[in-house]
Motif scaffolding. Structure first.
Motif, short mmCIF file in Angstrom:
data_model
loop_
_atom_site.label_atom_id
_atom_site.label_comp_id
_atom_site.label_asym_id
_atom_site.label_seq_id
_atom_site.Cartn_x
_atom_site.Cartn_y
_atom_site.Cartn_z
N ALA A 13 -23.75 3.42 -46.89
CA ALA A 13 -25.04 3.16 -47.54
C ALA A 13 -25.03 1.74 -48.10
N ASP A 34 -25.67 2.44 -42.73
CA ASP A 34 -26.80 2.83 -43.55
C ASP A 34 -27.80 3.55 -42.65
N LEU A 35 -28.46 4.55 -43.18
CA LEU A 35 -29.46 5.28 -42.41
C LEU A 35 -30.77 4.51 -42.31
N SER A 36 -31.04 3.66 -43.28
CA SER A 36 -32.32 2.95 -43.35
C SER A 36 -32.37 1.73 -42.43
N ARG A 58 -26.33 1.95 -37.78
CA ARG A 58 -27.29 2.86 -38.38
C ARG A 58 -26.79 4.27 -38.15
N GLY A 59 -26.64 5.03 -39.22
CA GLY A 59 -26.14 6.39 -39.07
C GLY A 59 -26.10 7.11 -40.39
N ARG A 60 -25.63 8.34 -40.34
CA ARG A 60 -25.55 9.22 -41.49
C ARG A 60 -24.11 9.37 -41.95
N GLY A 61 -23.93 9.38 -43.25
CA GLY A 61 -22.60 9.58 -43.81
C GLY A 61 -22.01 10.94 -43.49
N GLU A 62 -22.87 11.91 -43.25
CA GLU A 62 -22.42 13.27 -42.95
C GLU A 62 -21.80 13.37 -41.56
N PHE A 82 -26.01 12.37 -51.02
CA PHE A 82 -25.38 12.66 -49.72
C PHE A 82 -23.87 12.48 -49.79
N THR A 88 -20.08 14.97 -45.69
CA THR A 88 -19.81 13.55 -45.86
C THR A 88 -18.35 13.32 -46.23
N SER A 91 -16.14 13.89 -43.33
CA SER A 91 -16.28 12.80 -42.37
C SER A 91 -15.51 11.56 -42.85
#
Length: 186
Positions: A13, A34-36, A58-62, A82, A88, A91
């Motif tokens: 993030a 970061d997802l954004s 770009r991606g999700r910590g989970e 999150f 998370t 991961s």
């Protein structure tokens, strides 16, 4: 920066890229996730203007899209909830090398006496967001410690005094002898 170990660092993030730039300037091999898409654009512009080098994903910590043992340090400052999700933390455990660490800066508390600090503290108070200053409540890290320890990390918790503020710092160690299977499933 004093809590980062090893040369390979992932910032979860990453936001607008301030820490990515500081890490790159300090000589680390940096990856930011970061997802954004907006935060990715801001970070990319900041790095380009300042000559910093970091891989942005770009991606999700989970569901971190990296191989096991890819990073020596995973860092996240002022993350949203999150970060405490079992998925998370699992991961993060997977991508950390044995002996690696997760460095969390979950919150800060303004300590300045000026009008701006008083105003911001008042805003936090009236919106119900004010928490006691780090180190002033019974458990300075509260749910953070419980959830991160549950994932198999060994923790250090402390506060760092800065001009006008204090920040809570949590260092979660993945001990060198810990294998990938040592982390409970989320």
């Amino acid at each position: 920066l004093p809590y980062v170990r090893g040369s390979r660092v992932l910032e979860l993030a990453h936001g607008p890229g301030h820490m990515l730039l500081a890490l790159a300037r300090a000589g680390y091999s940096v990856t930011g996730l970061d997802l954004s898409p907006q935060m990715g654009r801001m970070a990319r512009r900041r790095l380009a203007r300042s000559g910093g080098d970091a891989a942005l994903v770009r991606g999700r910590g989970e569901a971190l899209p990296f191989a096991s043992n890819s990073f020596d340090t995973v860092y996240s400052s002022f993350p949203t909830p999150f970060i405490l999700a079992g998925e998370t933390l699992h991961s993060v455990w997977q991508v950390l090398a044995p002996g690696g660490r997760l460095v969390l800066v979950p919150r800060a508390h303004l300590t300045g006496k000026g009008a701006a600090s008083r105003f911001v503290n008042w805003l936090y108070w009236i919106t119900g967001q004010r928490q006691p200053a780090p180190g002033r409540e019974a458990s300075p890290a509260g749910a953070w410690v419980e959830r991160v320890e549950r994932q198999g990390f060994r923790l250090e918790v402390g506060t760092v005094a800065l001009p006008g503020s204090e920040v809570l710092v949590i260092i979660a160690h993945k001990d060198a002898g810990a294998g990938q299977a040592s982390c409970p499933l989320p």
